[in-house]
Every structure is written in structure tokens, then in C-alpha cells.
Design a protein around this motif. Structure first.
Motif, short mmCIF file in Angstrom:
data_model
loop_
_atom_site.label_atom_id
_atom_site.label_comp_id
_atom_site.label_asym_id
_atom_site.label_seq_id
_atom_site.Cartn_x
_atom_site.Cartn_y
_atom_site.Cartn_z
N SER A 180 0.80 -1.24 0.00
CA SER A 180 0.00 0.00 0.00
C SER A 180 0.83 1.28 0.00
CB SER A 180 -0.91 0.04 1.24
OG SER A 180 -1.68 -1.11 1.33
N SER A 182 4.64 3.53 -0.77
CA SER A 182 6.00 3.67 -1.28
C SER A 182 6.89 3.87 -0.07
CB SER A 182 6.13 4.89 -2.19
OG SER A 182 5.28 4.72 -3.29
N LYS A 210 1.45 6.79 0.66
CA LYS A 210 0.46 5.94 0.00
C LYS A 210 0.77 5.82 -1.49
CE LYS A 210 -4.56 5.68 -0.65
NZ LYS A 210 -4.73 5.99 -2.06
N ARG A 211 0.74 4.59 -1.98
CA ARG A 211 0.95 4.39 -3.40
C ARG A 211 -0.25 4.88 -4.18
NH1 ARG A 211 3.59 -1.29 -4.60
NH2 ARG A 211 1.97 -1.17 -6.15
N GLU A 212 0.03 5.48 -5.33
CA GLU A 212 -1.05 6.03 -6.16
C GLU A 212 -2.04 4.96 -6.59
OE1 GLU A 212 -1.72 9.14 -6.61
OE2 GLU A 212 0.04 9.66 -5.42
N ASP A 213 -1.53 3.72 -6.74
CA ASP A 213 -2.40 2.66 -7.28
C ASP A 213 -3.16 1.91 -6.19
OD1 ASP A 213 -0.16 1.57 -6.19
OD2 ASP A 213 0.32 0.24 -7.88
N THR A 214 -3.18 2.44 -4.95
CA THR A 214 -3.96 1.74 -3.90
C THR A 214 -5.19 2.56 -3.53
OG1 THR A 214 -2.60 2.72 -2.15
CG2 THR A 214 -2.08 0.48 -2.84
#
Ligand SMILES: C[S@@+](CC[C@H](N)C(=O)[O-])C[C@H]1O[C@@H](n2cnc3c(N)ncnc32)[C@H](O)[C@@H]1O
Length: 214
Positions: A180, A182, A210-214
Motif C-alpha cells: 500500500s 512507497s 500511500k501508493r497512487e495505485d492503492t
């Protein structure tokens, strides 16, 4: 670690984890995830001096701690008289720019952490044994809406001693948080003295965003 373990540690003042200076990593790195004036959540806060530094530097603080004795010591240190209210399972201690919930971290819900911008975790994740640690890793992002974290961990040879503090490796951090967040490894340094007089240890600081893709 049972709750009673920590209550007793505070009652008998076995609090070697408490630092008598403000943590230098907090001062150095908090602005990377939270500009001055932001709202910081401090889980498992004890009576850390880091909270005083955050308040002096314009931050708002929400924190949680099991031990009433720790919270009373914290407010005495801050020279603040809190307003004390019961809120469900918690007793909330509030003063301008600070609320500390007395109670169990695992009972916190999103409603308690509204508007939190980031998390400062020093000696919190590492305080918990593996089974509670897994619950903590799941629960913290949910209640904070995946807020960024400044995380400080320790690592040492696990065959030489057991926690708390529990040893956490970089690999552990990646397995816990990479799905979730980086992860940026900021710095690692040797602790100046042996941990509990038993073994050499290192301390590491991490930023989790927070990762952009979560
Ligand atoms: C190792 S100490 C770290 C305190 C603080 N973060 C610091 O840097 O000094 C861990 C603290 O977490 C508190 N604690 C342990 N389990 C907790 C829980 N489930 N909910 C709230 N506080 C807890 C303990 O009472 C103790 O003060």
C-alpha cells in the motif's frame, strides 16, 4: 504484549524506551510528509517529548496511549491542564492543538483521526509482538485513511534477545507496507549503547507514502 504488561511498566517506571531529548529524526524529516501546521497522529505515545516539539512547531497532535500515568505525565510536562471527557471506550484528554485518547489503539476508529495528515511512529510498531504487530499494520492505515508515516524502527540479532523492542528488518518493512505504501529508507545508525545491555542494535528511519495505485 498484554495491556497489563505496559500498565505495570509505567507503574514501576520501567520505561527505558522513553527518550529524554526530542528525536532528531522527527526534527529532520517530519516536514517531508507534513508541513508545519499539519495534524500528526502519534500512536502508542507514552510521554514522549516529541509531542511538545510538534506543538511548539505549530502542529496539531492526536495520540493514543494505554497508561493514564503516562498521559498525566505528558500533560504535566507540557504544562497544560487537559479537559477530560469520556468518549465510548476512551477517555479523551484535550487542550489546544492536542487530544490524547486513553485506551487501546485497536479500539480507535476513523472518527477519532479525522483530518490527520500524517503519522509519527517511534517505538510503537517495534513495541508489539508479531501477532499484535500484524493487527497494527492492518489497522493503522485504515483508521488514518492511509496517511503518510515517519517510522522509526530498531534491528538487532534476534538470537541474542527478544523484544520489546522487537527487531524489524528492512525486508519486514517492505513485506508489511509495500502493498500500500512507497517506502523510502532515510537513514540507519548504530545505537550508542547496547540494547538492554545485551546486544548491538541499529535504528532506522523510514518514510511511507500511500501508493497512487492503492
Ligand atoms: C515502547 S513505548 C513507546 C512510547 C513512545 N512512542 C515513545 O517514543 O516514547 C510503547 C507505548 O505504547 C503503549 N501501548 C502499548 N500497547 C498499547 C495499545 N494497545 N494501545 C495504546 N497504547 C499502547 C505503552 O503503554 C507504551 O507507553
Amino acid at each position: 504484549m498484554e495491556k497489563q504488561f505496559w500498565i505495570e511498566r509505567w507503574e514501576s517506571e520501567e520505561i527505558a524506551f522513553h527518550e529524554d531529548t526530542v528525536n532528531t529524526r522527527l526534527i529532520k524529516y517530519i516536514q517531508r510528509i507534513c508541513p508545519m501546521g499539519g495534524h500528526v497522529f502519534v500512536p502508542l505515545c507514552g510521554k514522549t517529548l516529541d509531542i511538545g516539539w510538534l506543538l511548539e512547531n505549530g502542529y496539531t497532535v492526536t495520540a493514543v496511549e494505554l497508561s493514564r500515568k503516562a498521559i498525566e505525565a505528558l500533560f504535566a510536562q507540557l504544562q497544560l491542564t487537559p479537559t477530560i471527557t469520556t468518549m465510548g471506550k476512551f477517555v479523551a484528554y484535550s487542550a489546544p492543538a492536542i487530544t490524547v485518547y486513553e485506551g487501546d489503539f485497536f479500539d480507535l476508529k476513523q472518527i477519532h483521526l479525522l483530518d490527520v495528515d500524517c503519522i509519527y511512529d517511534r517505538a510503537s510498531l517495534v513495541a508489539l509482538p508479531p501477532e499484535l504487530r500484524n493487527r497494527y499494520i492492518q489497522h493503522l492505515p485504515v483508521i488514518s485513511s492511509y496517511a503518510s508515516q515517519l517510522l522509526i524502527t530498531v534491528d538487532y540479532d534476534r538470537s541474542l534477545m527478544d523484544g520489546p523492542p522487537f527487531a524489524i528488518t528492512g525486508e519486514d518493512i517492505r513485506s508489511y507496507y509495500a502493498p500500500s505504501f512507497s517506502i523510502t529508507a532515510l537513514e540507519t545508525s548504530a545505537l550508542p549503547a547496547k540494547l538492554k545491555g545485551k546486544c548491538e542494535a541499529t535504528s532506522s528511519a523510514w518514510l511511507l507514502t500511500k501508493r497512487e495505485d492503492t
